[in-house]
Design a protein around this motif. Structure first.
Motif, PDB file in Angstrom:
ATOM      1  N   ALA A  25       0.839  -1.208   0.000  1.00  0.00           N
ATOM      2  CA  ALA A  25       0.000   0.000   0.000  1.00  0.00           C
ATOM      3  C   ALA A  25       0.872   1.256   0.000  1.00  0.00           C
ATOM      4  O   ALA A  25       1.914   1.308   0.652  1.00  0.00           O
ATOM      5  CB  ALA A  25      -0.921  -0.005   1.203  1.00  0.00           C
ATOM      6  N   ARG A  26       0.413   2.266  -0.741  1.00  0.00           N
ATOM      7  CA  ARG A  26       1.122   3.547  -0.826  1.00  0.00           C
ATOM      8  C   ARG A  26       0.353   4.569   0.002  1.00  0.00           C
ATOM      9  O   ARG A  26      -0.836   4.786  -0.218  1.00  0.00           O
ATOM     10  CB  ARG A  26       1.255   4.006  -2.274  1.00  0.00           C
ATOM     11  N   VAL A  27       1.059   5.225   0.934  1.00  0.00           N
ATOM     12  CA  VAL A  27       0.421   6.160   1.867  1.00  0.00           C
ATOM     13  C   VAL A  27       1.004   7.557   1.673  1.00  0.00           C
ATOM     14  O   VAL A  27       2.229   7.730   1.611  1.00  0.00           O
ATOM     15  CB  VAL A  27       0.622   5.710   3.328  1.00  0.00           C
ATOM     16  N   LEU A  28       0.126   8.533   1.600  1.00  0.00           N
ATOM     17  CA  LEU A  28       0.534   9.930   1.456  1.00  0.00           C
ATOM     18  C   LEU A  28      -0.065  10.739   2.597  1.00  0.00           C
ATOM     19  O   LEU A  28      -1.283  10.720   2.812  1.00  0.00           O
ATOM     20  CB  LEU A  28       0.047  10.498   0.115  1.00  0.00           C
ATOM     21  N   SER A  57       5.856   2.172   2.014  1.00  0.00           N
ATOM     22  CA  SER A  57       5.730   3.224   1.003  1.00  0.00           C
ATOM     23  C   SER A  57       4.992   4.408   1.625  1.00  0.00           C
ATOM     24  O   SER A  57       3.765   4.428   1.693  1.00  0.00           O
ATOM     25  CB  SER A  57       4.966   2.710  -0.223  1.00  0.00           C
ATOM     26  N   LEU A  58       5.767   5.387   2.095  1.00  0.00           N
ATOM     27  CA  LEU A  58       5.199   6.471   2.901  1.00  0.00           C
ATOM     28  C   LEU A  58       5.835   7.801   2.515  1.00  0.00           C
ATOM     29  O   LEU A  58       7.059   7.934   2.506  1.00  0.00           O
ATOM     30  CB  LEU A  58       5.442   6.178   4.382  1.00  0.00           C
ATOM     31  N   ASP A  87       2.742  11.147  -4.481  1.00  0.00           N
ATOM     32  CA  ASP A  87       1.986  10.098  -5.177  1.00  0.00           C
ATOM     33  C   ASP A  87       0.667  10.671  -5.701  1.00  0.00           C
ATOM     34  O   ASP A  87      -0.122  11.222  -4.938  1.00  0.00           O
ATOM     35  CB  ASP A  87       1.705   8.946  -4.206  1.00  0.00           C
ATOM     36  N   PRO A  88       0.407  10.554  -7.003  1.00  0.00           N
ATOM     37  CA  PRO A  88      -0.818  11.135  -7.570  1.00  0.00           C
ATOM     38  C   PRO A  88      -2.088  10.370  -7.223  1.00  0.00           C
ATOM     39  O   PRO A  88      -3.187  10.921  -7.302  1.00  0.00           O
ATOM     40  CB  PRO A  88      -0.551  11.114  -9.075  1.00  0.00           C
ATOM     41  N   ALA A  89      -1.954   9.103  -6.834  1.00  0.00           N
ATOM     42  CA  ALA A  89      -3.142   8.291  -6.517  1.00  0.00           C
ATOM     43  C   ALA A  89      -2.796   7.290  -5.421  1.00  0.00           C
ATOM     44  O   ALA A  89      -2.722   6.078  -5.672  1.00  0.00           O
ATOM     45  CB  ALA A  89      -3.650   7.579  -7.767  1.00  0.00           C
ATOM     46  N   LEU A 111      -7.697  14.086  -2.752  1.00  0.00           N
ATOM     47  CA  LEU A 111      -8.928  13.712  -2.073  1.00  0.00           C
ATOM     48  C   LEU A 111      -9.822  12.872  -2.974  1.00  0.00           C
ATOM     49  O   LEU A 111     -10.590  12.028  -2.495  1.00  0.00           O
ATOM     50  CB  LEU A 111      -9.688  14.964  -1.619  1.00  0.00           C
ATOM     51  N   GLU A 112      -9.694  13.083  -4.273  1.00  0.00           N
ATOM     52  CA  GLU A 112     -10.502  12.330  -5.243  1.00  0.00           C
ATOM     53  C   GLU A 112      -9.766  11.096  -5.737  1.00  0.00           C
ATOM     54  O   GLU A 112     -10.378  10.048  -5.964  1.00  0.00           O
ATOM     55  CB  GLU A 112     -10.866  13.231  -6.433  1.00  0.00           C
ATOM     56  N   THR A 113      -8.451  11.204  -5.911  1.00  0.00           N
ATOM     57  CA  THR A 113      -7.708  10.091  -6.506  1.00  0.00           C
ATOM     58  C   THR A 113      -7.297   9.025  -5.490  1.00  0.00           C
ATOM     59  O   THR A 113      -7.008   7.890  -5.863  1.00  0.00           O
ATOM     60  CB  THR A 113      -6.451  10.609  -7.221  1.00  0.00           C
ATOM     61  N   ALA A 114      -7.256   9.385  -4.207  1.00  0.00           N
ATOM     62  CA  ALA A 114      -6.881   8.404  -3.180  1.00  0.00           C
ATOM     63  C   ALA A 114      -8.003   7.386  -2.986  1.00  0.00           C
ATOM     64  O   ALA A 114      -9.188   7.734  -2.994  1.00  0.00           O
ATOM     65  CB  ALA A 114      -6.585   9.114  -1.866  1.00  0.00           C
TER      66      ALA A 114
END
Length: 335
Positions: A25-28, A57-58, A87-89, A111-114
């Motif tokens: 998982a990728r976390v932003l 992945s942070l 990260d864009p998504a 907020l939309e792509t996550a």
């Protein structure tokens, strides 16, 4: 927002964050533009908690130039990346201390792509954005909310996490001087201090260390301050303006002005303190404080910003006189 998070809110936030604990998982993590101690400390403290839970992945970021004032340097700054590299998504997005989408700047599209998003905040003016909104307007700082969420996730406080959360807590409570400093706040501070953080060093760095040029700058700006005892329904208004020329004259970076509002708000004859800090020829970062007679958050929200009843801010445009006039008009509506 006018209520504390319910158990359902906490459960939703825990469930959302756990999606970021899945393998790969990728976390932003994102905090607001021009981050203060609470925004940055809450984000970096939370990031270390996610590291402890195994997130690999942070990324941490905020809109605008990736610069952090020296007094706010803290653990885990290696996780900071420029907004252009964010990260864009991501699989999980968590925002910190942002009362509205606008405070996220160009990162707002996440907020939309996550796949999942959680908003951690403590501003009563929060607009309720995000898939999961964890906002406690009765909390003294966003770090209080972040610390509780980390506890519910099973994170054990260590010195690195504690230093970040303590910086966040001490800055937003003004060294535990403000009205939202509850027994629970002191209990949290005690748990953080118990990890062995250097409380004295943190306090000296943040509150008691200032370049000599900043001292001269403060003196010049305060020397031009104006007091209007008749404003704010006769409770008084004090106004100070710091310009780009002031910064250049004394060779100081903009961040030194963040502490100036504390010198302005102590004026005995004024309930409301107003500080304008110029950031561009026709743009001002505006800080407001109230001793209780006026609700400065209403003014800030009306002018595109946000905050709390006793402390709020917004970005003003035009001349200093234009911005001051707009504040006066909003203030008069509360009389």
């Amino acid at each position: 927002m006018s209520r504390r998070p319910s158990e359902q809110d906490w459960a939703a936030a825990v469930a959302a964050v756990r999606t970021g604990l899945r393998p790969g998982a990728r976390v932003l993590l994102v905090c607001h533009v021009n981050p203060d101690g609470d925004a940055l400390g809450s984000m970096l403290g939370f990031a270390q908690g996610l590291r402890q839970l195994g997130v690999e992945s942070l990324q941490c970021t905020f809109p605008g130039p990736l610069t952090v004032p020296a007094p706010l340097h803290m653990p885990a700054m290696d996780l900071l990346v420029p907004e252009s590299e964010a990260d864009p998504a991501p699989d999980l997005l968590v925002t910190f201390d942002a009362a509205s989408e606008g405070r996220l700047g160009s990162l707002v599209d996440r907020l939309e792509t996550a796949a999942a998003s959680v908003v951690l905040d403590h501003h009563a003016s929060n607009t309720g954005f995000g898939k999961v909104s964890l906002v406690d307007p009765f909390a003294a700082a966003t770090s209080v909310v972040a610390a509780e969420l980390l506890r519910r996730l099973g994170v054990v406080l260590d010195r690195g996490i504690a230093e970040c959360l303590y910086i966040a807590l001490v800055t937003d409570t003004g060294s535990f001087k403000f009205d939202l400093t509850t027994p629970e706040v002191h209990e949290l501070a005690a748990r953080l201090v118990a990890t062995g953080i250097g409380v004295g060093e943190v306090s000296r760095r943040i509150f008691d260390t200032r370049p000599f040029g900043a001292i001269r700058l403060f003196g010049e700006v305060l020397g031009r301050a104006e007091l209007d005892p008749a404003a704010a329904g006769g409770r008084g208004l004090v106004i100070a303006v710091a310009t780009l020329d002031d910064l250049a004259k004394h060779d100081q970076p903009p961040y030194v002005l963040e502490a100036l509002i504390d010198s302005v708000r102590c004026t005995a004859e004024a309930d409301v303190a107003l500080l304008l800090k110029q950031v561009a020829p026709a743009e001002w970062a505006v800080s407001m404080r109230s001793k209780g007679g006026a609700d400065v958050s209403l003014i800030a929200v009306a002018l595109g910003g946000g905050g709390h009843r006793l402390a709020a801010g917004f970005t003003g445009h035009g001349t200093a006189a234009d911005v001051i006039a707009a504040v006066r008009e909003c203030l008069a509506e509360q009389d």
